[in-house]
Scaffold this motif. Structure first.
Motif, mmCIF file in Angstrom:
data_model
loop_
_atom_site.group_PDB
_atom_site.id
_atom_site.type_symbol
_atom_site.label_atom_id
_atom_site.label_comp_id
_atom_site.label_asym_id
_atom_site.label_seq_id
_atom_site.Cartn_x
_atom_site.Cartn_y
_atom_site.Cartn_z
ATOM 1 N N THR A 34 -87.497 -56.911 96.783
ATOM 2 C CA THR A 34 -86.900 -58.094 97.385
ATOM 3 C C THR A 34 -86.102 -57.704 98.621
ATOM 4 O O THR A 34 -85.303 -56.769 98.570
ATOM 5 C CB THR A 34 -85.963 -58.784 96.370
ATOM 6 N N PRO A 35 -86.292 -58.413 99.723
ATOM 7 C CA PRO A 35 -85.492 -58.124 100.919
ATOM 8 C C PRO A 35 -84.019 -58.470 100.673
ATOM 9 O O PRO A 35 -83.715 -59.432 99.983
ATOM 10 C CB PRO A 35 -86.075 -59.044 101.988
ATOM 11 N N ALA A 36 -83.130 -57.663 101.225
ATOM 12 C CA ALA A 36 -81.693 -57.888 101.082
ATOM 13 C C ALA A 36 -81.045 -57.821 102.454
ATOM 14 O O ALA A 36 -81.299 -56.897 103.225
ATOM 15 C CB ALA A 36 -81.084 -56.844 100.154
ATOM 16 N N SER A 37 -80.189 -58.789 102.750
ATOM 17 C CA SER A 37 -79.466 -58.789 104.021
ATOM 18 C C SER A 37 -78.424 -57.673 104.017
ATOM 19 O O SER A 37 -78.109 -57.111 102.957
ATOM 20 C CB SER A 37 -78.775 -60.141 104.230
ATOM 21 N N VAL A 38 -77.862 -57.372 105.169
ATOM 22 C CA VAL A 38 -76.857 -56.306 105.246
ATOM 23 C C VAL A 38 -75.641 -56.654 104.385
ATOM 24 O O VAL A 38 -75.041 -55.760 103.776
ATOM 25 C CB VAL A 38 -76.441 -56.016 106.704
ATOM 26 N N HIS A 39 -75.302 -57.930 104.299
ATOM 27 C CA HIS A 39 -74.152 -58.340 103.483
ATOM 28 C C HIS A 39 -74.458 -58.189 101.996
ATOM 29 O O HIS A 39 -73.601 -57.773 101.220
ATOM 30 C CB HIS A 39 -73.752 -59.769 103.827
ATOM 31 N N GLU A 40 -75.679 -58.506 101.615
ATOM 32 C CA GLU A 40 -76.108 -58.305 100.231
ATOM 33 C C GLU A 40 -76.101 -56.826 99.878
ATOM 34 O O GLU A 40 -75.699 -56.445 98.769
ATOM 35 C CB GLU A 40 -77.531 -58.852 100.061
ATOM 36 N N VAL A 41 -76.548 -55.993 100.797
ATOM 37 C CA VAL A 41 -76.592 -54.551 100.572
ATOM 38 C C VAL A 41 -75.184 -54.004 100.360
ATOM 39 O O VAL A 41 -74.959 -53.215 99.434
ATOM 40 C CB VAL A 41 -77.314 -53.819 101.723
ATOM 41 N N THR A 42 -74.229 -54.423 101.167
ATOM 42 C CA THR A 42 -72.850 -53.943 100.984
ATOM 43 C C THR A 42 -72.304 -54.370 99.625
ATOM 44 O O THR A 42 -71.618 -53.602 98.961
ATOM 45 C CB THR A 42 -71.916 -54.430 102.105
ATOM 46 N N ARG A 43 -72.646 -55.578 99.183
ATOM 47 C CA ARG A 43 -72.208 -56.042 97.862
ATOM 48 C C ARG A 43 -72.872 -55.204 96.770
ATOM 49 O O ARG A 43 -72.215 -54.782 95.820
ATOM 50 C CB ARG A 43 -72.546 -57.523 97.673
ATOM 51 N N LEU A 44 -74.173 -54.952 96.905
ATOM 52 C CA LEU A 44 -74.886 -54.146 95.911
ATOM 53 C C LEU A 44 -74.311 -52.732 95.815
ATOM 54 O O LEU A 44 -74.179 -52.177 94.718
ATOM 55 C CB LEU A 44 -76.376 -54.070 96.249
ATOM 56 N N ILE A 45 -73.948 -52.146 96.939
ATOM 57 C CA ILE A 45 -73.385 -50.800 96.949
ATOM 58 C C ILE A 45 -71.996 -50.800 96.319
ATOM 59 O O ILE A 45 -71.694 -49.976 95.452
ATOM 60 C CB ILE A 45 -73.332 -50.228 98.383
ATOM 61 N N ASN A 46 -71.159 -51.725 96.741
ATOM 62 C CA ASN A 46 -69.763 -51.739 96.298
ATOM 63 C C ASN A 46 -69.570 -52.234 94.874
ATOM 64 O O ASN A 46 -68.688 -51.744 94.168
ATOM 65 C CB ASN A 46 -68.915 -52.586 97.248
ATOM 66 N N ILE A 47 -70.363 -53.187 94.418
ATOM 67 C CA ILE A 47 -70.151 -53.785 93.102
ATOM 68 C C ILE A 47 -71.131 -53.254 92.063
ATOM 69 O O ILE A 47 -70.747 -52.914 90.947
ATOM 70 C CB ILE A 47 -70.226 -55.323 93.180
ATOM 71 N N ASP A 48 -72.401 -53.165 92.425
ATOM 72 C CA ASP A 48 -73.431 -52.774 91.452
ATOM 73 C C ASP A 48 -73.752 -51.282 91.466
ATOM 74 O O ASP A 48 -74.578 -50.833 90.686
ATOM 75 C CB ASP A 48 -74.721 -53.568 91.705
ATOM 76 N N GLY A 49 -73.144 -50.523 92.347
ATOM 77 C CA GLY A 49 -73.394 -49.084 92.405
ATOM 78 C C GLY A 49 -74.775 -48.713 92.911
ATOM 79 O O GLY A 49 -75.322 -47.673 92.544
ATOM 80 N N ALA A 50 -75.355 -49.546 93.756
ATOM 81 C CA ALA A 50 -76.685 -49.279 94.303
ATOM 82 C C ALA A 50 -76.656 -48.029 95.180
ATOM 83 O O ALA A 50 -75.624 -47.672 95.740
ATOM 84 C CB ALA A 50 -77.164 -50.476 95.112
ATOM 85 N N ARG A 51 -77.808 -47.391 95.297
ATOM 86 C CA ARG A 51 -77.959 -46.242 96.192
ATOM 87 C C ARG A 51 -78.920 -46.611 97.304
ATOM 88 O O ARG A 51 -79.846 -47.382 97.104
ATOM 89 C CB ARG A 51 -78.531 -45.042 95.443
ATOM 90 N N VAL A 52 -78.700 -46.030 98.463
ATOM 91 C CA VAL A 52 -79.562 -46.266 99.618
ATOM 92 C C VAL A 52 -80.489 -45.066 99.788
ATOM 93 O O VAL A 52 -80.045 -43.920 99.769
ATOM 94 C CB VAL A 52 -78.720 -46.473 100.899
ATOM 95 N N LEU A 53 -81.776 -45.359 99.924
ATOM 96 C CA LEU A 53 -82.773 -44.344 100.237
ATOM 97 C C LEU A 53 -83.172 -44.546 101.687
ATOM 98 O O LEU A 53 -83.784 -45.556 102.034
ATOM 99 C CB LEU A 53 -83.995 -44.470 99.326
ATOM 100 N N ASP A 54 -82.789 -43.615 102.540
ATOM 101 C CA ASP A 54 -83.095 -43.695 103.968
ATOM 102 C C ASP A 54 -84.398 -42.937 104.207
ATOM 103 O O ASP A 54 -84.474 -41.738 103.957
ATOM 104 C CB ASP A 54 -81.951 -43.081 104.772
ATOM 105 N N VAL A 55 -85.416 -43.634 104.680
ATOM 106 C CA VAL A 55 -86.742 -43.025 104.842
ATOM 107 C C VAL A 55 -87.088 -42.742 106.308
ATOM 108 O O VAL A 55 -88.242 -42.510 106.638
ATOM 109 C CB VAL A 55 -87.841 -43.902 104.181
#
Length: 136
Positions: A34-55
């Motif tokens: 699912t596509p996520a906006s930059v604001h959604e991504v910051t929420r996922l990182i800060n609240i849900d502990g998401a990790r970013v995979l930079d390719v």
């Protein structure tokens, strides 16, 4: 000229074709995460502990990346997917330069059982929003 005659006479078939093409494109888009906006991504990182995979390539990654991002160039993800197994329980956000490689990588990771999201607009959008980047 014959094309327009066909379209006017077979408008129902042409409409059905357009709807099916749109549904197929939408289906393929979500198979890659699912596509996520930059604001959604910051929420996922800060609240849900998401990790970013930079390719992106090493030079682009060194020029600026999201804090704590895991770097695996898009061409190496298939061989190095085992390095990501510790992130299976949290959302994994795939980030690339503009969004051109995130779909293929996302599809591969989703097949491996990851919870995949894709950074909409890629790192270009992240930088355009003046969000923090780590250099080096």
């Amino acid at each position: 000229m014959d094309f327009f005659v066909f379209m006017s006479e077979q408008w129902l078939l042409v409409s059905l074709l357009v709807v099916l093409l749109y549904a197929f494109a939408l289906s393929e888009r979500y198979k890659a995460g699912t596509p996520a906006s930059v604001h959604e991504v910051t929420r996922l990182i800060n609240i849900d502990g998401a990790r970013v995979l930079d390719v992106r390539d090493r030079s682009e990654f060194s020029a600026g990346h999201i804090v704590d991002a895991v770097h695996i160039p898009h061409g190496e993800v298939a061989e190095r997917v085992s390095e990501l197994t510790s992130y299976k329980d949290k959302p994994l956000i795939v980030a690339d330069k503009l969004g051109q490689h995130a779909g293929a990588v996302g599809r591969l990771l989703k097949q491996q059982g990851f919870q995949v999201r894709r950074l909409q607009g890629g790192m270009s959008e992240w930088a355009n929003q003046n969000l923090p980047l780590v250099k080096g």
